[in-house]
Design a protein around this motif. Structure first.
Motif, mmCIF file in Angstrom:
data_model
loop_
_atom_site.group_PDB
_atom_site.id
_atom_site.type_symbol
_atom_site.label_atom_id
_atom_site.label_comp_id
_atom_site.label_asym_id
_atom_site.label_seq_id
_atom_site.Cartn_x
_atom_site.Cartn_y
_atom_site.Cartn_z
ATOM 1 N N GLY A 109 0.817 -1.216 0.000
ATOM 2 C CA GLY A 109 0.000 0.000 0.000
ATOM 3 C C GLY A 109 0.839 1.249 0.000
ATOM 4 N N LEU A 110 0.207 2.357 -0.293
ATOM 5 C CA LEU A 110 0.926 3.632 -0.279
ATOM 6 C C LEU A 110 1.136 4.099 1.155
ATOM 7 N N GLN A 111 2.152 4.935 1.324
ATOM 8 C CA GLN A 111 2.438 5.491 2.641
ATOM 9 C C GLN A 111 1.233 6.271 3.169
ATOM 10 N N GLY A 112 0.902 6.026 4.405
ATOM 11 C CA GLY A 112 -0.201 6.766 5.014
ATOM 12 C C GLY A 112 -1.560 6.119 4.831
ATOM 13 N N ALA A 113 -1.613 5.047 4.033
ATOM 14 C CA ALA A 113 -2.894 4.369 3.789
ATOM 15 C C ALA A 113 -3.399 3.672 5.056
ATOM 16 N N GLY A 114 -2.445 3.330 5.924
ATOM 17 C CA GLY A 114 -2.841 2.618 7.148
ATOM 18 C C GLY A 114 -2.309 1.195 7.167
ATOM 19 N N LYS A 115 -1.268 0.943 6.374
ATOM 20 C CA LYS A 115 -0.757 -0.425 6.206
ATOM 21 C C LYS A 115 -0.203 -1.022 7.499
ATOM 22 N N THR A 116 0.677 -0.266 8.165
ATOM 23 C CA THR A 116 1.301 -0.808 9.371
ATOM 24 C C THR A 116 0.251 -1.070 10.461
ATOM 25 N N THR A 117 -0.659 -0.129 10.618
ATOM 26 C CA THR A 117 -1.741 -0.305 11.592
ATOM 27 C C THR A 117 -2.577 -1.539 11.228
ATOM 28 N N THR A 118 -2.890 -1.665 9.933
ATOM 29 C CA THR A 118 -3.748 -2.770 9.494
ATOM 30 C C THR A 118 -3.053 -4.125 9.667
ATOM 31 N N ALA A 120 -1.142 -4.951 12.082
ATOM 32 C CA ALA A 120 -1.340 -5.315 13.492
ATOM 33 C C ALA A 120 -2.793 -5.711 13.751
ATOM 34 N N LYS A 121 -3.719 -5.027 13.069
ATOM 35 C CA LYS A 121 -5.135 -5.380 13.226
ATOM 36 C C LYS A 121 -5.382 -6.807 12.725
ATOM 37 N N ILE A 122 -4.788 -7.131 11.577
ATOM 38 C CA ILE A 122 -4.952 -8.475 10.995
ATOM 39 C C ILE A 122 -4.328 -9.527 11.917
ATOM 40 N N TYR A 141 12.890 1.516 4.956
ATOM 41 C CA TYR A 141 13.238 2.902 4.631
ATOM 42 C C TYR A 141 12.855 3.878 5.735
ATOM 43 N N ARG A 142 11.907 3.456 6.538
ATOM 44 C CA ARG A 142 11.465 4.369 7.600
ATOM 45 C C ARG A 142 11.635 3.693 8.957
ATOM 46 N N PRO A 143 12.663 4.102 9.715
ATOM 47 C CA PRO A 143 12.875 3.519 11.042
ATOM 48 C C PRO A 143 11.619 3.634 11.893
ATOM 49 N N ARG A 147 9.545 0.748 14.254
ATOM 50 C CA ARG A 147 9.191 1.012 15.654
ATOM 51 C C ARG A 147 7.669 0.926 15.845
ATOM 52 N N GLN A 148 6.944 1.514 14.901
ATOM 53 C CA GLN A 148 5.476 1.517 14.982
ATOM 54 C C GLN A 148 4.917 0.090 14.965
ATOM 55 N N LEU A 149 5.516 -0.751 14.134
ATOM 56 C CA LEU A 149 5.057 -2.141 14.069
ATOM 57 C C LEU A 149 5.347 -2.840 15.395
ATOM 58 N N THR A 249 -9.257 1.189 4.345
ATOM 59 C CA THR A 249 -9.125 1.819 5.662
ATOM 60 C C THR A 249 -9.890 3.133 5.710
ATOM 61 N N LYS A 250 -10.036 3.643 6.904
ATOM 62 C CA LYS A 250 -10.603 4.973 7.169
ATOM 63 C C LYS A 250 -12.029 5.116 6.643
ATOM 64 N N LEU A 251 -12.740 4.017 6.622
ATOM 65 C CA LEU A 251 -14.140 4.065 6.202
ATOM 66 C C LEU A 251 -14.958 4.881 7.197
ATOM 67 N N ASP A 252 -14.451 4.948 8.420
ATOM 68 C CA ASP A 252 -15.124 5.757 9.458
ATOM 69 C C ASP A 252 -15.174 7.239 9.076
ATOM 70 N N GLY A 253 -14.224 7.672 8.247
ATOM 71 C CA GLY A 253 -14.196 9.087 7.873
ATOM 72 C C GLY A 253 -14.664 9.329 6.456
ATOM 73 N N VAL A 274 -12.671 -3.876 6.389
ATOM 74 C CA VAL A 274 -12.688 -2.412 6.356
ATOM 75 C C VAL A 274 -12.202 -1.871 7.687
ATOM 76 N N GLY A 275 -11.360 -0.829 7.612
ATOM 77 C CA GLY A 275 -10.863 -0.159 8.817
ATOM 78 C C GLY A 275 -11.873 0.883 9.250
ATOM 79 N N MET A 276 -12.263 0.828 10.529
ATOM 80 C CA MET A 276 -13.306 1.730 11.024
ATOM 81 C C MET A 276 -12.793 2.659 12.118
ATOM 82 N N GLY A 277 -11.470 2.799 12.244
ATOM 83 C CA GLY A 277 -10.937 3.697 13.264
ATOM 84 C C GLY A 277 -9.471 3.410 13.511
ATOM 85 N N GLU A 278 -8.870 4.212 14.394
ATOM 86 C CA GLU A 278 -7.433 4.090 14.634
ATOM 87 C C GLU A 278 -7.084 2.977 15.627
ATOM 88 N N LYS A 279 -8.052 2.588 16.433
ATOM 89 C CA LYS A 279 -7.767 1.558 17.433
ATOM 90 C C LYS A 279 -7.519 0.202 16.757
HETATM 91 P P1 GDP Z 1 1.138 3.335 6.614
HETATM 92 O O1 GDP Z 1 2.054 4.454 6.246
HETATM 93 O O2 GDP Z 1 0.327 2.881 5.447
HETATM 94 O O3 GDP Z 1 1.812 2.207 7.309
HETATM 95 O O4 GDP Z 1 0.045 3.966 7.581
HETATM 96 P P2 GDP Z 1 -0.139 3.894 9.162
HETATM 97 O O5 GDP Z 1 -0.489 2.531 9.598
HETATM 98 O O6 GDP Z 1 1.027 4.546 9.812
HETATM 99 O O7 GDP Z 1 -1.451 4.791 9.336
HETATM 100 C C1 GDP Z 1 -1.512 6.132 8.950
HETATM 101 C C2 GDP Z 1 -2.541 6.851 9.834
HETATM 102 O O8 GDP Z 1 -3.836 6.381 9.524
HETATM 103 C C3 GDP Z 1 -2.345 6.583 11.321
HETATM 104 O O9 GDP Z 1 -2.589 7.781 12.012
HETATM 105 C C4 GDP Z 1 -3.412 5.546 11.633
HETATM 106 O O10 GDP Z 1 -3.839 5.591 12.978
HETATM 107 C C5 GDP Z 1 -4.517 5.973 10.698
HETATM 108 N N1 GDP Z 1 -5.444 4.885 10.362
HETATM 109 C C6 GDP Z 1 -5.178 3.647 9.894
HETATM 110 N N2 GDP Z 1 -6.315 2.949 9.670
HETATM 111 C C7 GDP Z 1 -7.346 3.769 10.017
HETATM 112 C C8 GDP Z 1 -8.779 3.635 9.998
HETATM 113 O O11 GDP Z 1 -9.376 2.612 9.612
HETATM 114 N N3 GDP Z 1 -9.505 4.720 10.425
HETATM 115 C C9 GDP Z 1 -8.891 5.885 10.840
HETATM 116 N N4 GDP Z 1 -9.683 6.874 11.213
HETATM 117 N N5 GDP Z 1 -7.566 6.034 10.856
HETATM 118 C C10 GDP Z 1 -6.788 4.999 10.461
#
Ligand code: GDP
Length: 297
Positions: A109-118, A120-122, A141-143, A147-149, A249-253, A274-279
């Protein structure tokens, strides 16, 4: 709640249909024109909208619908069914091998899409299924990503395999699989590097990982809020790397819904979650029928 604006518009169209009693062909056409506008405003892919309206119209204009006792209801039902079919009809799970074998999942995925968070969710979902997952930090490429993972893995109680930044992602992935074999783990989740935009280097890296390892499932993580951009990103990843499924991701928004409604029809690959939030618990299985009900009210 996602998709408010689309939902509101469609519900207005439906209210008028319900209130009408008898319907003529022209009434149905007028209503579908409004549905079409609402979908386009929601940033649904133009071709997808055109095909969708055509399918609904073909079914809705027949005499058995127009002469029925509740034509409005019948048209609404058809819209609902076609919307479910647009999103894939069935719920698709990530296929897992038997527990004594390792399933390798490549997350892209692209940077910021929520890949690292997702990732951990998976991993959390896999644990819930009684699996023993391993998270792997292939984003060299990004220390901060490593750390985030690690932080997220710790929160989920899932081990994280990392070798720092000075390693080739292919070698990290191979070493991680060996580690999983030795430690009786059965789901390996590779968190790969993203870029701000689709670029050749990123695609080449993913292709190299796929060529060197027996990847079972390649999943793209895309930000639903980017609408048609998400669809275009999915298309290029699918064409270059080959995808098995998508996580939105970010379907909540996402007030519009364009990505959720177009992606399956455009690339022919299912939305898995589908991602529904940051938790880390905010990841839901994707049910096309529930999504259609949410949108149509
Ligand atoms: P990566 O660069 O693709 O690895 O993205 P990150 O996992 O670092 O996530 C980027 C930002 O999106 C972080 O602030 C996450 O908390 C946020 N994020 C990820 N998934 C969701 C989601 O489903 N909903 C919301 N609201 N925020 C999300």
């Amino acid at each position: 709640m996602a998709f408010e604006s689309l939902s509101e518009k469609l519900q207005n169209v439906f209210k008028n249909l319900r209130n009408k009693g008898r319907l003529t062909e022209a009434d149905v056409k007028a209503a579908l024109k409004e549905v079409k506008m609402a979908l386009l405003e929601a940033d649904v892919n133009f071709k997808v909208v055109k095909q969708f309206i055509k399918s609904v119209q073909e079914r809705a204009i027949g005499q058995d619908v127009l002469n029925s006792l509740t034509p409005g209801q019948m048209v609404i039902k058809i819209v609902n069914e076609e919307m479910v079919s647009l999103m894939g009809s069935e719920t698709t799970e990530i296929p897992l091998k038997p527990s004594n074998e390792i399933t390798i999942i490549l997350m892209a995925g692209l940077q910021g899409a929520g890949k690292t968070t997702t990732c951990a969710k998976i991993a959390g979902k896999m644990k819930q299924k009684g699996r023993s997952p391993l998270l792997v930090a292939c984003d060299v490429y990004r220390p901060a990503a490593i750390r985030q993972l690690q932080v997220n893995g710790e929160k989920q109680g899932v081990p994280v395999f990392a070798m720092g930044e000075n390693q080739n992602p292919v070698n990290i992935a191979k070493a991680a699989v060996e580690h999983a074999v030795k430690n009786n783990m059965n789901v390996v989740i590779l968190d790969t590097a993203g870029r701000l935009h689709v670029d050749e280097e990123m695609m080449a890296e993913l292709q190299n990982i796929k060529a060197a390892l027996d990847i079972d499932e390649t999943i793209l993580v895309v930000d639903a809020m980017t609408g048609q951009d998400a669809v275009n990103v999915a298309k290029s990843f699918d064409e270059t790397v080959g995808l098995d499924g998508v996580i939105l991701t970010k379907l909540d928004g996402d007030t519009r819904g364009g990505a959720a409604l177009s992606i399956r029809a455009v690339i022919g690959k299912p939305i898995l979650y589908v991602g529904m939030g940051e938790k880390l618990s905010d990841l839901e299985q994707f049910y096309p029928d529930r999504m259609a009900s949410r949108i149509l009210g």
